[in-house]
Structures are given as structure tokens and as C-alpha cells.
Design a protein around this motif. Structure first.
Motif, short mmCIF file in Angstrom:
data_model
loop_
_atom_site.label_atom_id
_atom_site.label_comp_id
_atom_site.label_asym_id
_atom_site.label_seq_id
_atom_site.Cartn_x
_atom_site.Cartn_y
_atom_site.Cartn_z
N ALA A 126 0.33 -2.51 11.95
CA ALA A 126 1.69 -2.97 11.92
C ALA A 126 1.32 -4.43 12.10
O ALA A 126 0.56 -5.08 11.27
CB ALA A 126 2.42 -2.57 13.31
N GLY A 139 -0.54 0.85 7.08
CA GLY A 139 -1.52 0.17 6.33
C GLY A 139 -2.37 -0.53 7.42
O GLY A 139 -2.35 -0.43 8.43
N THR A 163 0.78 -1.28 -0.12
CA THR A 163 0.21 -0.06 -0.14
C THR A 163 0.66 1.18 -0.04
O THR A 163 0.68 2.22 -0.65
CB THR A 163 -0.88 0.02 1.30
N PRO A 164 1.68 1.41 0.78
CA PRO A 164 2.54 2.64 0.87
C PRO A 164 3.57 3.08 -0.28
O PRO A 164 4.04 4.04 -0.19
CB PRO A 164 3.26 2.57 2.22
P1 PGA Z 1 -0.63 -4.44 2.28
O1 PGA Z 1 -0.29 -4.81 3.85
O2 PGA Z 1 -0.37 -2.93 2.08
O3 PGA Z 1 0.61 -5.39 1.59
O4 PGA Z 1 -1.94 -4.91 1.93
C1 PGA Z 1 -0.83 -3.98 4.82
C2 PGA Z 1 -0.69 -4.44 6.11
O5 PGA Z 1 -0.65 -5.79 6.40
O6 PGA Z 1 -0.61 -3.77 7.16
#
Ligand code: PGA
Length: 260
Positions: A140, A132, A39-40
């Protein structure tokens, strides 16, 4: 909590990167809380672009990452050390001595975790923490049931998290079962929280985080307790929100509110 729904992943990433850049421009020695995961990535790409093209300066910045897999050496291509180096640190000018990522290979996890907490304090606390959300509502690696006042510690990952992360490993049996993670209490002490979510597979977790009760069953719901939390979503991640109309209304009207 401020919920901002953007028309696309790209727009969401640019908005979150701008927020981080604004903090950095106001406080060049800011302490940034970093997150891994897919996501980031868009935020990091935009921050790298700003660094290259607009001179966004990380020379005085300190960073703390949320978590790391236990048992993966830092050179392992699926370690979060490797991820951060490849996707962010090698493209910007954060001083290597100012980069903190939990160790996945320490001989004493308890004392490492205590040291990590102390380093965050000694560096003045985290100014902005990027987050995320897992499909099980974790922030986390604080899996369902994690205390909302938990601190940095070793955590056993949920089966659903191991399954979600299996796509990055050659074999499902290669996915680590344990991680070292900042606690929910640690995260809540950051001055500002910025959580990003994209895609329909996050929509239920997002609805539980934003509109459900505060509960350790969805550790992201602890953001409701934070005085300055922003949640950036794309359309599909926002698709289960009941108060959507209100969030869009705020997005239009808030820029015109009297200065506070
Ligand atoms: P993802 O993971 O950005 O790969 O979906 C997010 C998370 O599990 O905190």
C-alpha cells in the motif's frame, strides 16, 4: 510465505486470479482487498473475463481498497476511485454500496481512517488482500519506516514513490505528496495475502521482502509474519532471489503432498 515464480506476467496474473476466484466460489460473500497500480491489472482483466464468460459472481462481494491519494477528487483520472471503476468495477457486478475506497477528500482524515478500520471489522475482515510492492519495498503506501503495526492513516509519500508515480501525471508537480493508506497491521489481519510483482525494477525489493530481515525499512517484509501469504512473481522480479531452486521445487512437489 509461498513464492511462486511464473514464466510471464500473463501466467502470473492468471494464477492469482484463479486463487481469488476459488475463494469466491467457496465463499460468495467474500470480502476482497483490492490494490491499484499497473501490476494487478492482469488479475482484474482475468476476473472480468471469468465474470463474463464463466459467470463468476460478485453480487454478494464486499471490497476494500488499500489506499487513495489525498487531494484528488474521485472523478480525477489518476485517483484510485477512477482507476478501480475503469479497470474493474464497471465490468463486474459488485454492488456499489459494497465498494469501499479510502476518501482522498474528507474534511477529517483521522475520523475517516477510524471509520474505515471499523467498516473492515464490521464486514467480517478481509478474506484475501491483493498487494503490489513498490520499488522501495512498500505495501500500500506504507513507506520505509512505517510501523509494522500501523493502521489506516494519512501518510507522506517517499520521494521515490512520487518519482515512480510521476509517469501517470502531466507534470511531476501534479503528483500528490500525501495518501491515505491501510496500515501494515491492517493488512496483516487479512486472512490471506496475495502479493504480485513484475519486472526487474522490483527484483531488489522482492529479494528484501522474501529473503531479507523483517524490517520497517521494507514494509513488505511483514508478509513473513503472516500465516498465509503467497507471492506471485515473473522471472525478472524473481531474478535476485537466492532460494529460487527451493521455490521451484516446492511448486512441483507441493501439489502431491498428503492432504492437510
Ligand atoms: P505498480 O505499483 O504496480 O504500479 O508497480 C506497486 C506499488 O507501488 O505498490
Amino acid at each position: 510465505m509461498e513464492v511462486v515464480v511464473m514464466p510471464s506476467y500473463e501466467a502470473m496474473s492468471l494464477a492469482a486470479a484463479k486463487l481469488v476466484a476459488d475463494i469466491l466460489n467457496a465463499k460468495p460473500n467474500a470480502v476482497l482487498g483490492m490494490a491499484t497500480g499497473s501490476t494487478p491489472l492482469g488479475v482484474y482483466q482475468e476476473l472480468v473475463r471469468m465474470h463474463r464468460e464463466e459467470g463468476l459472481d460478485f453480487a454478494q462481494v464486499t471490497t476494500f481498497n488499500l489506499d487513495e491519494y489525498v487531494g484528488l477528487p474521485r472523478q480525477h483520472t489518476q485517483s484510485y476511485h477512477y482507476f478501480m471503476h475503469e479497470n474493474f468495477f464497471r465490468h463486474v457486478n459488485v454492488s456499489p454500496g459494497n465498494i469501499y475506497i479510502p476518501s482522498g477528500t474528507t474534511s477529517n482524515y483521522r475520523s475517516f481512517c477510524d471509520w474505515y478500520e471499523q467498516r473492515i471489522k464490521d464486514c467480517g475482515g478481509i478474506d484475501v488482500q491483493i498487494l503490489g510492492i513498490g520499488s522501495d519495498g512498500h505495501i500500500a503506501f506504507n513507506e520505509p519506516g512505517s510501523s509494522l503495526s500501523s493502521r489506516t492513516r494519512l501518510k507522506t509519500l517517499a520521494k521515490s514513490t512520487i518519482d515512480d508515480n510521476a509517469r501517470f501525471f502531466d507534470r511531476p508537480s501534479d503528483v500528490p505528496i500525501y495518501a491515505i493508506t491501510m496500515g501494515v497491521g491492517t493488512i496483516l489481519e487479512a486472512r490471506q495475502l496475495v502479493l504480485l510483482a513484475t519486472g526487474a525494477n522490483k527484483s531488489q525489493a522482492v529479494a528484501a521482502m522474501v529473503e531479507g530481515p523483517v524490517t520497517s525499512m521494507t514494509t513488505a517484509s511483514a508478509l513473513q509474519l503472516h500465516p498465509s501469504a503467497q507471492v506471485f512473481l515473473d522471472e525478472s522480479a524473481a531474478s535476485e532471489l537466492k532460494m529460487r531452486e527451493y521455490y521451484d521445487w516446492v511448486k512441483i512437489k507441493k501439489p502431491h503432498a498428503p492432504p492437510v
